[in-house]
Structure formats: C-alpha cells, structure tokens
Design an enzyme around this catalytic site. Structure first.
Site, PDB file in Angstrom:
ATOM      1  N   LYS A  52       0.840  -1.202   0.000  1.00 32.80           N
ATOM      2  CA  LYS A  52       0.000   0.000   0.000  1.00 32.80           C
ATOM      3  C   LYS A  52       0.875   1.253   0.000  1.00 32.80           C
ATOM      4  CE  LYS A  52      -3.869  -2.472   1.952  1.00 32.80           C
ATOM      5  NZ  LYS A  52      -4.586  -2.988   3.112  1.00 32.80           N
ATOM      6  N   GLN A  96      -5.000  -1.628   9.187  1.00 31.01           N
ATOM      7  CA  GLN A  96      -4.898  -2.980   8.622  1.00 31.01           C
ATOM      8  C   GLN A  96      -5.520  -4.003   9.569  1.00 31.01           C
ATOM      9  OE1 GLN A  96      -3.772  -3.586   5.516  1.00 31.01           O
ATOM     10  NE2 GLN A  96      -4.106  -5.771   5.726  1.00 31.01           N
ATOM     11  N   ASP A 119     -11.332   2.349   3.260  1.00 33.84           N
ATOM     12  CA  ASP A 119     -11.637   0.922   3.129  1.00 33.84           C
ATOM     13  C   ASP A 119     -13.135   0.715   2.874  1.00 33.84           C
ATOM     14  OD1 ASP A 119      -9.532  -0.961   3.380  1.00 33.84           O
ATOM     15  OD2 ASP A 119      -9.289  -0.460   5.503  1.00 33.84           O
TER      16      ASP A 119
HETATM   17  N1  GUN Z   1      -7.083  -7.075   5.797  1.00 34.61           N
HETATM   18  C1  GUN Z   1      -7.330  -7.848   4.714  1.00 34.61           C
HETATM   19  N2  GUN Z   1      -7.853  -7.114   3.713  1.00 34.61           N
HETATM   20  C2  GUN Z   1      -7.927  -5.850   4.174  1.00 34.61           C
HETATM   21  C3  GUN Z   1      -8.381  -4.634   3.595  1.00 34.61           C
HETATM   22  O1  GUN Z   1      -8.830  -4.566   2.448  1.00 34.61           O
HETATM   23  N3  GUN Z   1      -8.292  -3.543   4.402  1.00 34.61           N
HETATM   24  C4  GUN Z   1      -7.826  -3.594   5.671  1.00 34.61           C
HETATM   25  N4  GUN Z   1      -7.809  -2.471   6.384  1.00 34.61           N
HETATM   26  N5  GUN Z   1      -7.410  -4.705   6.237  1.00 34.61           N
HETATM   27  C5  GUN Z   1      -7.460  -5.826   5.486  1.00 34.61           C
END
Ligand code: GUN
Length: 285
Positions: A52, A96, A119
C-alpha cells in the site's frame, strides 16, 4: 481454454489514472495523504501494508505509516485514530486488519470518520453501498468489478455466484453485482448443493479462503471465474481459492493468483483516497 485476466496490467492503468488526477490537484496546491496503521507483526499484514505504501509513492500520495506494537491497547489505537481524524494532511485512514485480540475491530472501524474511511468499512459507508449511493468503493469487490468489465462480458441479467459472505468481500461483492443487474446468489458453508449452484454461474467469484476450493465440476463452460483467495501453502507458495490449472480449460476467463485481484484491491484504495481528497476540496467526482 480460458483467457487470463491480467490484474497487474489493469491495476497499473487504474493507478496511472489516479496519478494523472493527483498531479493535476498538486498543480492547484492540493496534496493527498494516506495514513496506514499496522498493529503487531502479522507477516501477511506487513506485506499488504508495504504494498500500500509502495502504491502511494507510485500515484504521488504521501503515506504516513504508524506501526504499533502487538500489545497496543484499544484506547491507544482509538487515540491515534482520533488524531488522524483531525489531521488535515490525512485524506484516508487505513487500519490494517486483523487487529490483536485485545482490540475490538468494530470499535476502531466505527471511530474512523466516514469521509476518511477509504476501506469503506464504516457502517455509514456500508449502508451507502447497500442503497447504491456511494463515493467510496469497497476495494476488493470494486477491483473485481473492474476485472469483469475488462472481459467485455455484460453482467446485466447474468447468473452471478459469490462463494463467501464476509463483510469485506462477499456481501459488498453481491451488492455491486446486484447494482449492475446481475442475478446474485451468495453461497456459504451452509449452502446445499454448492457445486450445482456454482455451475449455474456465468460469473463466479470465489472468496472462501480455502486453497483450491473451486474445482472444474463447479464451473460452467465459458464462465468468468474470479479468484479472491490468497492462501499461503505449507511450502510458502501463494495459492488462490480456485484450482487454477484444473479450471483453466473450462472457464472462459480466469484470474491468476498472484497477479489477479490482489493488485486491484490496492489500486481501488488509491482511487478512494483520491476521491476523499476531491470531496474535501469540493472537486467534482
Ligand atoms: N485485511 C485484509 N484485507 C484488508 C483490507 O482490504 N483492508 C484492511 N484495512 N485490512 C485488510
């Protein structure tokens, strides 16, 4: 024999569009920032967070990383979210998941300002997706929609089957397909005659979290098969939810793992962060 859907190439195109818009905003003195919060040292989360941050650099965003120790309390994390909510240089906040067990994920998601929730996990944004009035895309399902669009296969009127009903993927995936007038079935662990239901699908999306779960007897000849799975095998290899080699002959289009849905999720996250900055600055979407 299936045509392979190239998620890497399609995500590069999305990121390049985000980059162009970001440069145009920069010329107007507007810069864009994404805060990425990771708690503990889950190795998979570490990889996602690094990817990211890398994507932020590619599209011209600033990224602010907050790596907190495993023993972080809920109070401490909520205090950080509050600080980021108030920080004008932060357009998007990504915490996350999963979080360590002493922290209530729901409380943290609810604390993120909906307008910075890139998200699209906050109940306000989830509700907006449900009614079809949303600015923030649910990243993984939105990435899947781009992959389906790339095939030229029309969704309207088609049988769409999603395997998995998670809040992050399965449920919003079903909604996006429904908004495009697909006839949607969401399957889960209690579904009877799963193979039979899946075989009806013109568009099959697997988001189960089980390696090689989808076998050729579950695939209709010529179907679009999208694999959201990211399973780590004992030998360290990454493997999807679809038995790719076995389903390749039967599917019309298929996504590989890696190089399918994964890069799209991150590209859509970049798009959401851009959207957040545009809304904040009163720029038309
Ligand atoms: N953990 C697994 N996929 C994601 C996601 O798309 N966003 C976040 N914040 N955590 C995750």
């Amino acid at each position: 024999m299936a045509a392979v859907i190239d998620g890497k190439a399609i995500s590069a195109k999305v990121k390049s569009e985000v980059r162009q818009e970001t440069e145009a905003l920069k010329a107007k003195g507007i810069s864009i920032g994404l805060a990425v919060v990771i708690v503990g040292d889950n190795p998979a989360s570490r990889v996602y967070v690094n990817n990211k941050k890398k994507a932020c650099a590619e599209v011209g965003f600033e990224s602010f990383e907050y790596a907190l120790p495993e023993e972080t309390t809920q109070e401490e994390l909520l205090a950080l979210v509050d600080k980021l909510n108030k920080d004008d240089t932060v357009n998007g906040i990504l915490v996350q998941l999963p979080l360590p067990k002493q922290i209530d994920e729901k409380a943290v998601i609810n604390a993120i300002l909906p307008e910075k929730d890139v998200d699209a996990f906050h109940p306000v944004n989830v509700g907006k997706i449900m009614i079809g009035d949303f600015a923030f895309l649910p990243c993984t399902p939105a990435g899947v929609m781009e992959l389906i669009a790339s095939t030229g296969v029309e969704i309207s009127g088609k049988e769409c089957v999603v395997i998995g009903r998670s809040n992050i993927v399965g449920k919003p995936m079903g909604m996006l397909l429904l908004h495009k007038n697909g006839t949607v079935t969401i399957c889960h662990s209690k579904t009877k005659n799963l193979a039979e239901v899946c075989r009806r699908a013109d568009i099959l999306v697997a988001a189960v979290g089980r390696a090689n779960f989808v076998t050729p007897d579950m695939v209709k000849e010529g179907a679009v098969v999208i694999d959201v799975g990211m399973n780590r095998l004992e030998n360290g290899k990454l493997c999807g939810d679809v038995d790719y080699a076995a389903c390749f002959e039967k599917a019309g289009y298929i996504t590989p793992v890696p190089g399918g849905v994964g890069p799209m999720t991150i590209a859509m996250l970049m798009k959401n962060t851009l959207t957040s900055a545009k809304i904040k600055n009163g720029i038309a979407l």
